[in-house]
Write a protein that holds these residues in place. Structure first.
Motif, PDB file in Angstrom:
ATOM      1  N   LEU A  26       0.910  -1.131   0.035  1.00 53.10           N
ATOM      2  CA  LEU A  26      -0.021   0.060   0.003  1.00 53.10           C
ATOM      3  C   LEU A  26       0.799   1.326  -0.074  1.00 53.10           C
ATOM      4  O   LEU A  26       0.490   2.194  -0.476  1.00 53.10           O
ATOM      5  N   ASP A  27       2.093   1.014   0.440  1.00 54.23           N
ATOM      6  CA  ASP A  27       2.967   2.154   0.825  1.00 54.23           C
ATOM      7  C   ASP A  27       3.945   2.360  -0.289  1.00 54.23           C
ATOM      8  O   ASP A  27       5.017   3.203  -0.225  1.00 54.23           O
ATOM      9  N   GLU A  28       4.018   1.396  -1.413  1.00 58.57           N
ATOM     10  CA  GLU A  28       4.730   1.766  -2.378  1.00 58.57           C
ATOM     11  C   GLU A  28       4.878   2.766  -3.455  1.00 58.57           C
ATOM     12  O   GLU A  28       3.395   3.002  -3.695  1.00 58.57           O
ATOM     13  N   PRO A  29       5.759   3.196  -4.009  1.00 54.74           N
ATOM     14  CA  PRO A  29       5.602   4.306  -5.162  1.00 54.74           C
ATOM     15  C   PRO A  29       4.439   3.867  -6.189  1.00 54.74           C
ATOM     16  O   PRO A  29       4.660   2.838  -6.851  1.00 54.74           O
ATOM     17  N   ALA A  30       3.516   4.588  -6.537  1.00 58.12           N
ATOM     18  CA  ALA A  30       2.819   4.731  -7.679  1.00 58.12           C
ATOM     19  C   ALA A  30       2.013   5.872  -7.872  1.00 58.12           C
ATOM     20  O   ALA A  30       1.853   6.648  -7.249  1.00 58.12           O
TER      21      ALA A  30
ATOM     22  N   TYR B  60     -10.660  14.280  -5.911  1.00 56.55           N
ATOM     23  CA  TYR B  60     -11.372  13.128  -6.480  1.00 56.55           C
ATOM     24  C   TYR B  60     -10.643  12.971  -7.901  1.00 56.55           C
ATOM     25  O   TYR B  60     -10.782  13.927  -8.504  1.00 56.55           O
ATOM     26  N   SER B  61     -10.278  11.724  -8.150  1.00 53.79           N
ATOM     27  CA  SER B  61      -9.716  11.602  -9.406  1.00 53.79           C
ATOM     28  C   SER B  61      -9.721  10.404  -9.903  1.00 53.79           C
ATOM     29  O   SER B  61      -9.513   9.278  -9.279  1.00 53.79           O
ATOM     30  N   ASN B  62     -10.524  10.304 -11.170  1.00 53.51           N
ATOM     31  CA  ASN B  62     -10.638   9.101 -11.983  1.00 53.51           C
ATOM     32  C   ASN B  62      -9.067   8.731 -12.750  1.00 53.51           C
ATOM     33  O   ASN B  62      -8.828   7.627 -12.837  1.00 53.51           O
ATOM     34  N   ALA B  63      -8.565   9.752 -13.159  1.00 52.65           N
ATOM     35  CA  ALA B  63      -6.982   9.457 -13.453  1.00 52.65           C
ATOM     36  C   ALA B  63      -6.081   8.677 -12.508  1.00 52.65           C
ATOM     37  O   ALA B  63      -5.447   7.812 -12.918  1.00 52.65           O
ATOM     38  N   GLY B  64      -6.445   9.138 -11.393  1.00 54.33           N
ATOM     39  CA  GLY B  64      -5.685   8.276 -10.138  1.00 54.33           C
ATOM     40  C   GLY B  64      -5.855   6.786 -10.207  1.00 54.33           C
ATOM     41  O   GLY B  64      -5.296   6.009 -10.015  1.00 54.33           O
ATOM     42  N   PHE B  65      -7.344   6.376 -10.432  1.00 54.16           N
ATOM     43  CA  PHE B  65      -7.722   4.838 -10.466  1.00 54.16           C
ATOM     44  C   PHE B  65      -7.147   4.433 -11.662  1.00 54.16           C
ATOM     45  O   PHE B  65      -6.971   3.274 -11.679  1.00 54.16           O
ATOM     46  N   GLU B  66      -7.182   5.067 -12.915  1.00 60.87           N
ATOM     47  CA  GLU B  66      -6.476   4.413 -14.001  1.00 60.87           C
ATOM     48  C   GLU B  66      -4.961   4.238 -13.772  1.00 60.87           C
ATOM     49  O   GLU B  66      -4.586   3.179 -14.356  1.00 60.87           O
ATOM     50  N   VAL B  67      -4.401   4.995 -13.387  1.00 61.59           N
ATOM     51  CA  VAL B  67      -2.896   4.864 -12.862  1.00 61.59           C
ATOM     52  C   VAL B  67      -2.810   3.695 -11.994  1.00 61.59           C
ATOM     53  O   VAL B  67      -2.032   2.813 -12.200  1.00 61.59           O
ATOM     54  N   LEU B  68      -3.688   3.665 -11.232  1.00 60.04           N
ATOM     55  CA  LEU B  68      -3.588   2.425 -10.281  1.00 60.04           C
ATOM     56  C   LEU B  68      -3.975   1.252 -10.490  1.00 60.04           C
ATOM     57  O   LEU B  68      -3.149   0.027 -10.527  1.00 60.04           O
ATOM     58  N   GLY B  69      -4.819   0.923 -11.869  1.00 65.17           N
ATOM     59  CA  GLY B  69      -5.072   0.109 -12.617  1.00 65.17           C
ATOM     60  C   GLY B  69      -3.854  -0.332 -13.399  1.00 65.17           C
ATOM     61  O   GLY B  69      -3.563  -1.619 -13.568  1.00 65.17           O
TER      62      GLY B  69
ATOM     63  N   ALA C 139      -1.516  -4.103 -13.245  1.00 66.03           N
ATOM     64  CA  ALA C 139      -1.618  -4.831 -14.115  1.00 66.03           C
ATOM     65  C   ALA C 139       0.004  -5.070 -14.470  1.00 66.03           C
ATOM     66  O   ALA C 139       0.646  -6.020 -14.918  1.00 66.03           O
ATOM     67  N   LYS C 140       0.847  -3.769 -14.427  1.00 67.64           N
ATOM     68  CA  LYS C 140       2.246  -4.019 -14.651  1.00 67.64           C
ATOM     69  C   LYS C 140       3.048  -5.102 -13.744  1.00 67.64           C
ATOM     70  O   LYS C 140       3.636  -6.086 -14.003  1.00 67.64           O
ATOM     71  N   VAL C 141       2.601  -5.024 -12.590  1.00 67.74           N
ATOM     72  CA  VAL C 141       3.326  -5.950 -11.294  1.00 67.74           C
ATOM     73  C   VAL C 141       2.599  -7.328 -11.553  1.00 67.74           C
ATOM     74  O   VAL C 141       3.434  -8.092 -11.052  1.00 67.74           O
ATOM     75  N   THR C 142       1.435  -7.681 -11.623  1.00 67.22           N
ATOM     76  CA  THR C 142       0.915  -8.804 -12.048  1.00 67.22           C
ATOM     77  C   THR C 142       1.075  -9.405 -13.291  1.00 67.22           C
ATOM     78  O   THR C 142       0.867 -10.560 -13.566  1.00 67.22           O
ATOM     79  N   ASP C 143       1.445  -8.663 -14.413  1.00 73.70           N
ATOM     80  CA  ASP C 143       1.379  -9.178 -15.758  1.00 73.70           C
ATOM     81  C   ASP C 143       0.135  -9.550 -16.016  1.00 73.70           C
ATOM     82  O   ASP C 143      -0.045 -10.550 -16.808  1.00 73.70           O
TER      83      ASP C 143
END
Length: 271
Positions: free
Chosen positions: A62-66, A100-109, A113-117
């Motif tokens: 949860l506290d890793e950079p993103a 409030y940020s839609n962009a934030g959730f898109e970055v989160l997704g 996706a990147k770390v789980t492939d």
């Protein structure tokens, strides 16, 4: 539940609603519960739950950079990354404002996706939808707003939120606890709120006014509403959750109709 029939008076083409108690019992349902509705931002709690599964599986911390410099997964989940509402643009230092940020959730997704492939929509299916039997729910697009689901499926999710099986209850409690208390910000559709409290992917009611839940909703109530005329709330003090989905965009009609509906549901639960 008689109160659920109030949706028949809403000025919408189609509506469905249901109430599920903390033990998983469905207290009532009204309208076409198997009809698939666009969720808009009610997608976010589903996406957040998948991120929390990734956290418990050790794929993310949860506290890793993103996201932006200085931002973490936790910042993105709690709308404190500093990203703008709908564009990948930094407007404040992480942790200083509730933006409030839609962009934030898109970055989160993208991060998950990147770390789980695994594409995020597929990860959500494997981590949350399939285990809960949410067979009519899909995410093809943005984890901020492109989910499609039914009342039947979201009842399963609302039951999970009240009695977690996929996550450790302590993780769920963390998600429903205010992250960075005291931050102010704009609640879309309801203006500036001070404070504008959120957990991790879930809005927390506290003492916000005006608000989309009821005047009798407990301060511990958490959930989300969507611009497609949808909402899901869980009121731990009432020991129940409510889902309502429509096919008319959020607007003054919802501001007027939703709070008395919720108050009627809560009154019927108490009786």
């Amino acid at each position: 539940m008689q109160s659920l029939a109030m949706i028949e008076n809403w000025p919408v083409p189609t509506a469905a609603a249901a109430v599920v108690r903390a033990d998983g019992t469905v207290s009532g349902s009204h309208g076409p519960a198997s009809h698939r509705f666009p969720l808009a931002s009610v997608t976010k709690p589903l996406a957040a739950y998948a991120v929390l599964v990734a956290y418990e599986e050790g794929a993310v911390e949860l506290d890793e950079p993103a996201g932006p410099e200085g931002s973490t997964v936790r910042h993105l989940l709690s709308h404190t990354s500093g990203l703008a509402y709908d564009e990948d643009r930094v407007t404040a230092p992480p942790g200083t404002r509730r933006l409030y940020s839609n962009a934030g959730f898109e970055v989160l997704g993208e991060h998950v996706a990147k770390v789980t492939d695994i594409p995020f929509g597929e990860y959500l299916r494997q981590a949350v939808l399939e285990p809960l039997g949410m067979v009519s729910t899909t995410l093809d697009g943005s984890p901020a707003r492109d989910g499609v689901s039914t009342v039947d499926d979201l009842v399963r999710f609302a039951a999970e939120l009240q009695a977690p099986r996929l996550l450790d209850p302590r993780t769920v409690l963390d998600a429903m606890t205010v992250d960075r208390p005291g931050l102010s910000g704009i609640l879309p559709g309801y203006g500036h709120q001070k404070p504008n409290d959120w957990g991790l992917g879930f809005e927390i009611r506290d003492s916000k006014s005006p608000h989309w839940t009821g005047g009798s909703s407990s301060p511990r109530t958490f959930g989300h509403f969507g611009q497609s005329g949808t909402f899901l709330w869980v009121d731990p003090d009432a020991g129940a959750a409510c889902v309502a989905l429509t096919d008319r965009d959020f607007g003054p009609w919802a501001v007027e109709a939703w709070p008395p509906f919720t108050d009627a549901v809560l009154a019927e639960l108490r009786s």
